[in-house]
Motif scaffolding. Structure first.
Motif, mmCIF file in Angstrom:
data_model
loop_
_atom_site.group_PDB
_atom_site.id
_atom_site.type_symbol
_atom_site.label_atom_id
_atom_site.label_comp_id
_atom_site.label_asym_id
_atom_site.label_seq_id
_atom_site.Cartn_x
_atom_site.Cartn_y
_atom_site.Cartn_z
ATOM 1 N N GLN B 84 54.911 18.420 11.896
ATOM 2 C CA GLN B 84 53.488 18.752 12.005
ATOM 3 C C GLN B 84 53.033 18.756 13.458
ATOM 4 O OE1 GLN B 84 52.042 15.810 9.293
ATOM 5 N NE2 GLN B 84 51.694 17.294 7.646
ATOM 6 N N ARG B 87 54.378 21.816 15.150
ATOM 7 C CA ARG B 87 53.651 23.012 14.757
ATOM 8 C C ARG B 87 52.286 23.073 15.445
ATOM 9 N NH1 ARG B 87 50.415 24.299 9.515
ATOM 10 N NH2 ARG B 87 49.971 26.469 9.974
ATOM 11 N N THR B 90 52.103 24.533 18.954
ATOM 12 C CA THR B 90 52.470 25.924 19.242
ATOM 13 C C THR B 90 51.235 26.777 19.497
ATOM 14 O OG1 THR B 90 52.387 26.492 16.888
ATOM 15 C CG2 THR B 90 54.499 25.771 17.776
ATOM 16 N N ARG B 97 55.096 31.242 17.910
ATOM 17 C CA ARG B 97 54.896 29.909 17.357
ATOM 18 C C ARG B 97 56.120 29.478 16.566
ATOM 19 N NH1 ARG B 97 49.159 29.311 14.599
ATOM 20 N NH2 ARG B 97 49.712 27.138 14.970
ATOM 21 N N PHE B 101 58.425 26.329 17.305
ATOM 22 C CA PHE B 101 58.649 25.330 16.264
ATOM 23 C C PHE B 101 60.138 25.041 16.086
ATOM 24 C CE2 PHE B 101 59.444 24.322 11.769
ATOM 25 C CZ PHE B 101 58.660 23.194 11.637
ATOM 26 N N VAL B 146 55.459 22.964 5.591
ATOM 27 C CA VAL B 146 55.091 23.351 6.959
ATOM 28 C C VAL B 146 55.742 24.677 7.318
ATOM 29 C CG1 VAL B 146 55.144 22.665 9.379
ATOM 30 C CG2 VAL B 146 54.874 20.930 7.613
ATOM 31 N N MET B 150 53.963 28.386 7.922
ATOM 32 C CA MET B 150 54.117 29.178 9.148
ATOM 33 C C MET B 150 54.488 30.609 8.816
ATOM 34 S SD MET B 150 55.806 26.853 12.095
ATOM 35 C CE MET B 150 55.131 27.974 13.305
#
Lengths: 244, 244
Positions: B84, B87, B90, B97, B101, B146, B150
């Motif tokens: 988290q 993320r 980013t 991103r 990640f 997660v 994304m």
DNA sequence: TCTAAATACCGACCGTCGGTTTGTAATGGA
DNA sequence: TCCATTACAAACCGACGGTCGGTATTTAGA
């Protein structure tokens, strides 16, 4: 150490050929393991089920682990010969052969699942993860060369275009592995009576898998037809209301 | 039942706050499990390592399995917060991103591997499969949302194009899982002195994985840069000649 | 401050499990 | 017919995970 003379009305002493006895024990053990899981089945349970003494058992198997190894080996051998047979039975260009191979694979799995309740018994029970993992890992490892070889031939032929043959093979297998969860959900639904919805869920999963494989092999969308839901649909029904 | 009075020179009775004691036991147990595997470590071993009695242990843990659960939970929580955080850190479009990640992820794994010899200890020893499987399965399951989120954002944004968001997420994770084998080989090579070749093998694997992910996300080749071999190279060296 | 409840902890003990050992009945070749 | 080998039986064993009665230390209430 002196030993009591065997009680007169003691257990019968039945002699069998080693191979038969081994298979006999193995069958009993496999049924128990699939039903209750690896850890929850003791050697004594197997002894009772197979109708043999501890000494007899350890005459044929060196350890409890040997049972697992033997079961895994049996599955592996079956899966490998089935895969080789399926592959040998294909014809046409690489894509056609690949599709035929996949169809044969899922037919095999489905019929196997319906016949011996392998999937229901092994997959649904929690605690059977270890068992399931070892069996599928070994079987997949054995079948992997066949898969990879098919991909490689497709590449040579110019039909497929992959970043890395081995990695793509592993990825396809690994992804298909995840079908277990979907299948498990579908099975629960089917046992709850909603067979149509169960089939639908499975179907969607198979379509998506097919599209992923398309991409991995560098094919246009819809090339790989994993969507033979008929087989899985039949399996679901066979499990829900089993026939003799 | 009468009980002997505690021998005069007996073990000291040290009291700790429950949380501390739990963590203390857990640390000792984790070290042992990582070193020798789940089955080969007995409760008595943990007792000795943690310097506590059986009664004391079972006051804090209900069963041996509880230790595993607790360890798994610790790892899961760590992995989730790390993911988290990575993320959140980013920026840019979805691809940028995503790359950031992935870079953060492998940096985390690599540094973790180097620092606590997690990978060497847990992965290389045969018999630690169960341990490894449970830890990674739980951690992956926790981090999966997660990842999927994304991807979904990338799809919304129009940067990604996937057949099925969840399936693609699972496939990426499942494929990356296979890196363990390559990493294991590389580690063996590195310990044999051939660090360069080890790095190279890892690098090739990472490049191939990147290309597979490109395809899964519907991106042109080379978009996903998983090839930060620097991190893994550093890890290999750190493991081969560890520093204080 | 005294006391009683709560709780962290100890270690002998127990049932069960996987595995071993010792003894015996059947089999088959010489 | 004898005997070596094999296939099995059952008593036995050590180790393991887990329990239990009991003890030492802290904490809470009056």
């Amino acid at each position: 150490m002196k030993q009591e003379p065997p009680s007169a009305s003691g257990s019968r002493r039945v002699r069998m050929a080693p191979d038969q006895r081994r298979a006999h024990i193995l069958n009993a053990a496999q049924a128990l393991f699939f039903e209750r899981g690896w850890e929850d089945v003791t050697i004594s349970d197997v002894l009772d089920a197979a109708g043999i003494s501890k000494g007899g058992f350890y005459h044929h198997f060196a350890a409890k682990e040997d049972l697992l190894d033997a079961i895994v080996q049996r599955f592996t051998a079956e899966a490998l010969t089935a895969a080789q047979a399926a592959r040998a039975a294909t014809s046409g260009d690489a894509l056609a052969r690949f599709n035929a191979f996949l169809a044969a694979s899922s037919r095999w799995k489905a019929e196997r699942g319906a016949r011996m309740k392998f999937f229901t018994d092994v997959m649904l029970r929690p605690g059977n993860d270890i068992l399931f993992a070892r069996i599928t890992a070994a079987a997949n490892a054995a079948v992997m060369p066949v898969l990879i070889d098919m991909i490689a031939q497709g590449v040579d032929e110019g039909t497929f275009d992959v970043p890395d043959t081995a990695l793509v093979g592993e990825t396809i297998t690994a992804m298909s592995q995840g079908r277990r969860v979907t299948l498990s959900d579908a099975l629960r639904l089917a046992e709850g009576g909603d067979v149509d919805r169960a089939s639908d869920i499975l179907y969607r999963r198979l379509v998506a898998e097919g599209e992923v494989i398309d991409r991995l092999l560098g094919l246009p969308r819809g090339s790989v037809a994993l969507s033979n839901r008929r087989e899985y649909g039949l399996m679901l029904r066979a499990i829900v209301n089993p026939e003799p």
